[in-house]
Scaffold this motif. Structure first.
Motif, PDB file in Angstrom:
ATOM      1  N   GLN A   1     -13.815  17.206  -2.909  1.00 39.07           N
ATOM      2  CA  GLN A   1     -13.702  18.649  -3.121  1.00 39.07           C
ATOM      3  C   GLN A   1     -14.231  19.433  -1.916  1.00 39.07           C
ATOM      4  OE1 GLN A   1     -15.764  18.972  -6.892  1.00 39.07           O
ATOM      5  NE2 GLN A   1     -13.835  18.965  -8.028  1.00 39.07           N
ATOM      6  N   ASP A   2     -15.361  19.020  -1.370  1.00 39.37           N
ATOM      7  CA  ASP A   2     -15.891  19.706  -0.192  1.00 39.37           C
ATOM      8  C   ASP A   2     -14.946  19.547   0.999  1.00 39.37           C
ATOM      9  OD1 ASP A   2     -18.079  20.450  -1.694  1.00 39.37           O
ATOM     10  OD2 ASP A   2     -19.529  19.215  -0.591  1.00 39.37           O
ATOM     11  N   GLY A   3     -14.397  18.341   1.163  1.00 37.96           N
ATOM     12  CA  GLY A   3     -13.463  18.095   2.257  1.00 37.96           C
ATOM     13  C   GLY A   3     -12.185  18.903   2.127  1.00 37.96           C
ATOM     14  N   GLU A   4     -11.708  19.058   0.896  1.00 39.75           N
ATOM     15  CA  GLU A   4     -10.475  19.819   0.684  1.00 39.75           C
ATOM     16  C   GLU A   4     -10.647  21.287   1.054  1.00 39.75           C
ATOM     17  OE1 GLU A   4      -8.147  17.147  -2.661  1.00 39.75           O
ATOM     18  OE2 GLU A   4      -9.415  18.804  -3.367  1.00 39.75           O
ATOM     19  N   GLN A   5     -11.858  21.803   0.990  1.00 42.20           N
ATOM     20  CA  GLN A   5     -12.104  23.185   1.423  1.00 42.20           C
ATOM     21  C   GLN A   5     -11.898  23.339   2.930  1.00 42.20           C
ATOM     22  OE1 GLN A   5     -12.698  25.772  -0.712  1.00 42.20           O
ATOM     23  NE2 GLN A   5     -12.324  24.221  -2.265  1.00 42.20           N
ATOM     24  N   ARG A   6     -12.016  22.232   3.669  1.00 43.56           N
ATOM     25  CA  ARG A   6     -11.903  22.259   5.136  1.00 43.56           C
ATOM     26  C   ARG A   6     -10.535  21.817   5.650  1.00 43.56           C
ATOM     27  NH1 ARG A   6     -17.003  23.920   7.586  1.00 43.56           N
ATOM     28  NH2 ARG A   6     -18.519  23.551   5.966  1.00 43.56           N
ATOM     29  N   ILE A   7      -9.967  20.756   5.026  1.00 43.72           N
ATOM     30  CA  ILE A   7      -8.761  20.155   5.605  1.00 43.72           C
ATOM     31  C   ILE A   7      -7.548  20.170   4.682  1.00 43.72           C
ATOM     32  CG2 ILE A   7     -10.106  18.682   7.158  1.00 43.72           C
ATOM     33  CD1 ILE A   7      -9.529  16.322   5.259  1.00 43.72           C
ATOM     34  N   GLY A   8      -7.690  20.707   3.487  1.00 51.37           N
ATOM     35  CA  GLY A   8      -6.574  20.716   2.545  1.00 51.37           C
ATOM     36  C   GLY A   8      -6.617  19.515   1.614  1.00 51.37           C
ATOM     37  N   LYS A   9      -5.590  19.376   0.806  1.00 46.49           N
ATOM     38  CA  LYS A   9      -5.538  18.328  -0.219  1.00 46.49           C
ATOM     39  C   LYS A   9      -5.762  16.947   0.372  1.00 46.49           C
ATOM     40  CE  LYS A   9      -2.467  16.303  -3.693  1.00 46.49           C
ATOM     41  NZ  LYS A   9      -3.551  15.831  -4.493  1.00 46.49           N
ATOM     42  N   ILE A  10      -6.665  16.196  -0.257  1.00 45.81           N
ATOM     43  CA  ILE A  10      -6.938  14.811   0.135  1.00 45.81           C
ATOM     44  C   ILE A  10      -6.328  13.909  -0.924  1.00 45.81           C
ATOM     45  CG2 ILE A  10      -8.740  13.071   0.469  1.00 45.81           C
ATOM     46  CD1 ILE A  10     -10.539  15.388   1.476  1.00 45.81           C
ATOM     47  N   GLY A  11      -5.490  12.991  -0.489  1.00 43.81           N
ATOM     48  CA  GLY A  11      -4.843  12.093  -1.434  1.00 43.81           C
ATOM     49  C   GLY A  11      -5.274  10.645  -1.293  1.00 43.81           C
ATOM     50  N   ASN A  12      -5.622  10.223  -0.073  1.00 43.57           N
ATOM     51  CA  ASN A  12      -5.850   8.809   0.211  1.00 43.57           C
ATOM     52  C   ASN A  12      -7.198   8.606   0.889  1.00 43.57           C
ATOM     53  OD1 ASN A  12      -2.918   8.076  -0.365  1.00 43.57           O
ATOM     54  ND2 ASN A  12      -2.711   9.595   1.255  1.00 43.57           N
ATOM     55  N   ALA A  13      -7.799   7.434   0.636  1.00 46.96           N
ATOM     56  CA  ALA A  13      -9.100   7.159   1.241  1.00 46.96           C
ATOM     57  C   ALA A  13      -9.286   5.674   1.521  1.00 46.96           C
ATOM     58  CB  ALA A  13     -10.223   7.645   0.328  1.00 46.96           C
ATOM     59  N   VAL A  14      -9.993   5.412   2.604  1.00 42.28           N
ATOM     60  CA  VAL A  14     -10.541   4.095   2.908  1.00 42.28           C
ATOM     61  C   VAL A  14     -12.039   4.236   2.681  1.00 42.28           C
ATOM     62  CG1 VAL A  14     -10.965   2.382   4.710  1.00 42.28           C
ATOM     63  CG2 VAL A  14      -8.761   3.578   4.622  1.00 42.28           C
TER      64      VAL A  14
ATOM     65  N   MET B   1       0.845  -1.169   0.000  1.00 43.45           N
ATOM     66  CA  MET B   1       0.000   0.000   0.000  1.00 43.45           C
ATOM     67  C   MET B   1       0.891   1.233   0.000  1.00 43.45           C
ATOM     68  SD  MET B   1      -2.530   1.126   3.158  1.00 43.45           S
ATOM     69  CE  MET B   1      -2.212  -0.397   3.930  1.00 43.45           C
ATOM     70  N   GLU B   2       0.636   2.103  -0.930  1.00 41.29           N
ATOM     71  CA  GLU B   2       1.417   3.331  -1.058  1.00 41.29           C
ATOM     72  C   GLU B   2       0.522   4.532  -0.766  1.00 41.29           C
ATOM     73  OE1 GLU B   2       3.597   5.905  -4.568  1.00 41.29           O
ATOM     74  OE2 GLU B   2       3.286   3.761  -4.853  1.00 41.29           O
ATOM     75  N   PHE B   3       0.984   5.390   0.142  1.00 37.33           N
ATOM     76  CA  PHE B   3       0.237   6.603   0.469  1.00 37.33           C
ATOM     77  C   PHE B   3       0.730   7.740  -0.417  1.00 37.33           C
ATOM     78  CE2 PHE B   3      -0.656   4.102   4.122  1.00 37.33           C
ATOM     79  CZ  PHE B   3      -1.869   4.555   4.604  1.00 37.33           C
ATOM     80  N   LEU B   4      -0.208   8.491  -0.966  1.00 35.56           N
ATOM     81  CA  LEU B   4       0.134   9.652  -1.763  1.00 35.56           C
ATOM     82  C   LEU B   4       0.130  10.899  -0.889  1.00 35.56           C
ATOM     83  CD1 LEU B   4      -1.927   9.003  -5.020  1.00 35.56           C
ATOM     84  CD2 LEU B   4       0.447   8.394  -4.516  1.00 35.56           C
ATOM     85  N   GLU B   5       0.695  11.974  -1.421  1.00 41.75           N
ATOM     86  CA  GLU B   5       0.716  13.237  -0.701  1.00 41.75           C
ATOM     87  C   GLU B   5      -0.714  13.703  -0.448  1.00 41.75           C
ATOM     88  OE1 GLU B   5       2.057  17.827  -1.518  1.00 41.75           O
ATOM     89  OE2 GLU B   5       3.106  16.217  -2.577  1.00 41.75           O
ATOM     90  N   GLY B   6      -0.946  14.236   0.723  1.00 45.43           N
ATOM     91  CA  GLY B   6      -2.269  14.748   1.076  1.00 45.43           C
ATOM     92  C   GLY B   6      -2.852  14.028   2.274  1.00 45.43           C
ATOM     93  N   GLN B   7      -4.009  14.506   2.692  1.00 45.31           N
ATOM     94  CA  GLN B   7      -4.706  13.948   3.840  1.00 45.31           C
ATOM     95  C   GLN B   7      -5.263  12.561   3.518  1.00 45.31           C
ATOM     96  OE1 GLN B   7      -4.995  15.619   6.808  1.00 45.31           O
ATOM     97  NE2 GLN B   7      -3.889  17.377   6.013  1.00 45.31           N
ATOM     98  N   THR B   8      -5.439  11.749   4.568  1.00 45.76           N
ATOM     99  CA  THR B   8      -6.079  10.442   4.439  1.00 45.76           C
ATOM    100  C   THR B   8      -7.431  10.521   5.137  1.00 45.76           C
ATOM    101  OG1 THR B   8      -3.955   9.303   4.354  1.00 45.76           O
ATOM    102  CG2 THR B   8      -5.877   7.984   4.963  1.00 45.76           C
ATOM    103  N   VAL B   9      -8.467  10.042   4.459  1.00 50.36           N
ATOM    104  CA  VAL B   9      -9.830  10.130   4.985  1.00 50.36           C
ATOM    105  C   VAL B   9     -10.515   8.776   4.892  1.00 50.36           C
ATOM    106  CG1 VAL B   9     -10.088  12.577   4.387  1.00 50.36           C
ATOM    107  CG2 VAL B   9     -10.786  10.822   2.742  1.00 50.36           C
TER     108      VAL B   9
END
Length: 195
Positions: free
Chosen positions: A107-120, A1-9
């Motif tokens: 997109q809505d989340g990025e307005q609050r927490i910054g760039k999102i790169g990863n998700a479960v 598993m590789e994490f990309l730059e940005g927040q994980t959600v």
């Protein structure tokens, strides 16, 4: 598993509503509000005849549209061949429609927490490999690095155990037990036993 730059959600890609959440600096899960300051986004898509696409409108707005322009419960068609829909003269898949919902959440989340790169992303327990793969594909189309797909009952159990202090530091004394998890979500009803 590789994490990309940005927040994980974490994302609950629901049949009727979807939610995006993140673990805060204290290690607690927190739902991230959308652009309307709601933590749930309707899993509805309007495919207007004008060529516009509206994701997550409220039910009143959707009720004003021609029903043939409203797509709902798309999750039920993930990974199966029983879905036929066109938009602007082109066939559109459940994966692409789900990707629109996921993209809106991102997109809505990025307005609050910054760039999102990863998700479960959570899915119903009954999702087979084809449905899980379709959900993963939808996440990729939405611009997310999908690091895992987990069952909704598993996510509910982890949340329950977390709130009871039975996960994380200091939880070594917790004794194993069986839990019956009811998922009374808007689009499914699942019952799962976990230990």
């Amino acid at each position: 598993m590789e994490f990309l730059e940005g927040q994980t959600v974490g994302i609950n890609l629901g049949t009727t509503f979807s939610t995006l959440a993140q673990v805060d600096e204290n290690g607690s899960p927190v739902a991230i509000p959308n652009e309307d300051d709601e933590v749930e986004t309707a899993s509805l898509i309007l495919l207007a005849e004008s060529g516009h696409v509206v994701v997550g409108p409220n039910r009143r707005r959707a009720a004003m549209e021609d029903p043939k322009n409203v797509v709902e419960c798309v999750k039920r068609h993930m990974g199966v061949n029983d879905f036929e829909r066109t938009f602007d003269g082109h066939p559109i898949t459940p994966e692409c429609l789900s990707a629109l919902i996921l993209k809106k959440l991102r997109q809505d989340g990025e307005q609050r927490i910054g760039k999102i790169g990863n998700a479960v992303i959570t899915v119903p327990y009954y999702f087979n490999d084809a449905r899980r793969k379709a959900t993963e594909d939808a996440g990729r189309i939405a611009g997310l690095n999908v690091i895992d797909i987990i069952n909704e009952p598993t996510a509910a159990t982890l949340t329950y155990a977390w709130h009871r202090g039975e996960l994380g530091a200091g939880a070594a004394d917790a004794k194993p037990r069986k839990v019956l998890v009811y998922d009374l979500g808007g689009g499914t009803f699942d019952v799962t036993v976990v230990q």
